[in-house]
Design an enzyme around this catalytic site. Structure first.
Site, PDB file in Angstrom:
ATOM      1  N   LYS A 132      -3.608 -14.922  16.019  1.00  0.00           N
ATOM      2  CA  LYS A 132      -4.851 -14.157  16.230  1.00  0.00           C
ATOM      3  C   LYS A 132      -4.652 -12.664  16.019  1.00  0.00           C
ATOM      4  O   LYS A 132      -5.435 -12.008  15.319  1.00  0.00           O
ATOM      5  CB  LYS A 132      -5.387 -14.392  17.650  1.00  0.00           C
ATOM      6  CG  LYS A 132      -5.885 -15.776  17.927  1.00  0.00           C
ATOM      7  CD  LYS A 132      -6.526 -15.863  19.305  1.00  0.00           C
ATOM      8  CE  LYS A 132      -5.541 -15.696  20.444  1.00  0.00           C
ATOM      9  NZ  LYS A 132      -4.606 -16.832  20.581  1.00  0.00           N
ATOM     10  N   THR A 133      -3.625 -12.115  16.644  1.00  0.00           N
ATOM     11  CA  THR A 133      -3.439 -10.665  16.598  1.00  0.00           C
ATOM     12  C   THR A 133      -3.203 -10.175  15.183  1.00  0.00           C
ATOM     13  O   THR A 133      -3.837  -9.217  14.716  1.00  0.00           O
ATOM     14  CB  THR A 133      -2.272 -10.248  17.510  1.00  0.00           C
ATOM     15  OG1 THR A 133      -2.580 -10.593  18.863  1.00  0.00           O
ATOM     16  CG2 THR A 133      -2.016  -8.750  17.427  1.00  0.00           C
ATOM     17  N   GLU A 176     -10.264  -9.853  18.468  1.00  0.00           N
ATOM     18  CA  GLU A 176      -9.423 -11.018  18.752  1.00  0.00           C
ATOM     19  C   GLU A 176     -10.112 -11.842  19.828  1.00  0.00           C
ATOM     20  O   GLU A 176     -10.505 -11.312  20.873  1.00  0.00           O
ATOM     21  CB  GLU A 176      -8.039 -10.554  19.200  1.00  0.00           C
ATOM     22  CG  GLU A 176      -7.064 -11.676  19.472  1.00  0.00           C
ATOM     23  CD  GLU A 176      -5.660 -11.162  19.731  1.00  0.00           C
ATOM     24  OE1 GLU A 176      -4.898 -11.889  20.386  1.00  0.00           O
ATOM     25  OE2 GLU A 176      -5.317 -10.038  19.284  1.00  0.00           O
TER      26      GLU A 176
END
Length: 506
Positions: A132-133, A176
């Site tokens: 995600k990041t 995010e």
């Protein structure tokens, strides 16, 4: 008592309603919360907050004007606060939270606030168990390099973006989207990304079906005229995507001709991963990526799909990804000193550990690879004990230290320890050791290092401190000996530790 923010204001965009008002953040030092604090301050809010541990994030927030305390006893909370925002980790018995409720203040969760900030923008929400990041950072970077000046909140510091968050002037808001506590269901984005779905956060979800169900709800929340970008061939994603999903769906993969976006297997050279990208049946362009690992090529494909949807020029995306250097704590090169390279990574799930170590193997071919791992959460360690053990096969030497507790009950903490992980890893023929106490790790590892070694600290807790200390020791220490991949120091591998350091075999 301050006037409540109306439901309409929360849904339509909250910054204008909060300008000049005091917002109090409980758990302000977390990656997402600290990023949100910066957005709020740039948007004209007065930000106060509390946390339990000092950190660089807190120091930076204070430099920007936030007032922060490490005493979560309710003493700093003002009845004049217009809004109180709590992180997902804050429990009902938290003194600050109890004080806020006693004052009758309006309290919302971080995820609800994030959804509100996204409310009057074109929202792009990046979800998935892993990646995600980095993917969020890639999307924000592509938009920024194309001159779009997006707002963004990312769960990690991104040097190329100037930090973990920003309040931009364009219509785009990139965030995010975390699945813990079903937090991402507070978002109603125009674009959603699902990088992958696996078992995780099983302290919250009952089982994998619960995780899949939450992602199904996330997919259904994407705008009808929007775009959902998902990994091709992920069985759990296929279960999560309903037949009646209201938006257009595009898939991405390495090598599968049936996916919307396809990359050829990456070729490593010159510090870059090079690959060709195809959109449907047509060759879209040749790309190179500045961060290692096939998993990051997949992340880049998801970002390219979003950039294409937003109408970004292909040439700008090619240049931006070639120059992209990732987020802090994601395969972050701390330094190379006297032939030893020290890297820090946030990986804390077996799949992440395995992918990151494989990427390190590809990037540093022929060099001895160390992994210093701090397990994150007793519940996660217990659930994935055997999978964790197998994940470390790619490393030449593994050092386990104590589990970093997060949301763990006393019963959880008594159910498993790093010694259990050590024994399980040794059964998988992993060369592993356990060092009690994070402060002892660097001094135990440093004398064993040789020129050419690569050391990777890994975990979602504070294991990064070990990497920083190792770099310091390497800069000021004695000359290291040269050695081959196997090393010349034999360690006792029976899992015992006598409180005086690791024993060497004679």
């Amino acid at each position: 008592m301050s006037e409540f923010i109306t439901t309409g204001a929360l849904e339509a965009g909250v910054l204008s309603a909060l300008q000049g008002s005091l917002v109090y953040l409980i758990g302000i030092g977390g990656a997402g919360m600290s990023g949100m604090a910066k957005v709020l301050m740039k948007g004209g809010c007065i930000v106060h907050g509390s946390d339990m541990q000092p950190s660089q994030s807190l120091l930076h927030l204070e430099e920007l004007g936030a007032k922060i305390t490490l005493r979560q006893d309710g003493s700093w909370l003002s009845p004049q606060a217009r809004l109180v925002v709590i992180s997902a980790a804050v429990q009902e018995d938290n003194p600050d939270l109890k004080k806020a409720k006693g004052f009758g203040l309006q309290v919302i969760k971080y995820a609800q606030m994030l959804g509100s900030l996204m409310g009057d923008k074109v929202g792009i929400a990046v979800s998935g168990t892993h990646g995600k990041t980095t993917t969020t950072a890639m999307v924000a970077t592509l938009l920024k390099e194309a001159g779009e000046d997006p707002s963004f909140v990312i769960g990690g510091e991104v040097p190329g973006l100037g930090g973990s968050s920003g309040l931009g002037s364009s219509k785009y808001f990139v965030a995010e989207a975390c699945e813990y506590d079903r937090s991402f269901l507070h978002m109603r984005p125009q674009v959603g990304i699902i990088t992958n779905i696996e078992e995780d956060h099983l302290d919250y979800y009952k089982d994998l079906e619960g995780v899949i169900g939450a992602f199904r709800n996330f997919a259904q929340g994407v705008s009808r005229n929007g775009l959902l970008v998902v990994a091709h061939g992920d069985v759990n994603i296929m279960k999560a995507i309903p037949q009646d999903v209201p938006c257009n769906v595009e898939t991405f993969s390495i090598g599968s001709a049936s996916s919307s976006w396809r990359a050829t297997p990456p070729v490593r050279g010159g510090g870059l991963n090079s690959f060709k990208v195809y959109y449907k049946e047509d060759h879209y362009g040749d790309f190179a990526l500045g961060v290692p690992g096939s998993h990051n090529v997949k992340n880049a494909l998801a970002a390219i799909a979003v950039g294409h949807w937003a109408g970004l020029p292909k040439e700008i995306m090619q240049k931006a990804l070639k120059e992209f250097r990732g987020a802090n704590r994601r395969f972050q090169m701390l330094d190379t000193v006297r032939g030893v390279t020290v890297i820090d990574d946030y990986g804390h799930h077996p799949t992440e550990v395995c992918a990151t170590l494989q990427a390190a193997r590809e990037h540093f071919q022929g060099r001895k690879l160390w992994c210093i791992f701090q397990p994150h959460q007793h519940t996660r360690t217990r659930f994935f004990l055997s999978r964790f053990a197998r994940a470390f096969r790619e490393a030449d030497e593994v050092v386990f230290t104590d589990i970093y507790p997060a949301r763990d009950s006393k019963e959880d903490m008594e159910s498993v320890s790093s010694v259990d992980l050590l024994k399980e890893a040794q059964r998988e023929e992993v060369r592993a050791l356990y060092v009690s106490g994070l402060d002892n790790v660097a001094s135990e590892v440093y004398p064993r290092l040789r020129e050419g070694d690569v050391v990777m600290t890994m975990g979602a807790g504070d294991v990064w401190k070990v990497g920083v200390e190792l770099v310091s020791l390497l800069r000021g220490g004695i000359r290291l000996r040269r050695t081959g991949v196997g090393g010349s120091t034999a360690w006792q591998r029976n899992g015992h530790y006598d409180g005086q350091g690791l024993k060497r075999q004679n």
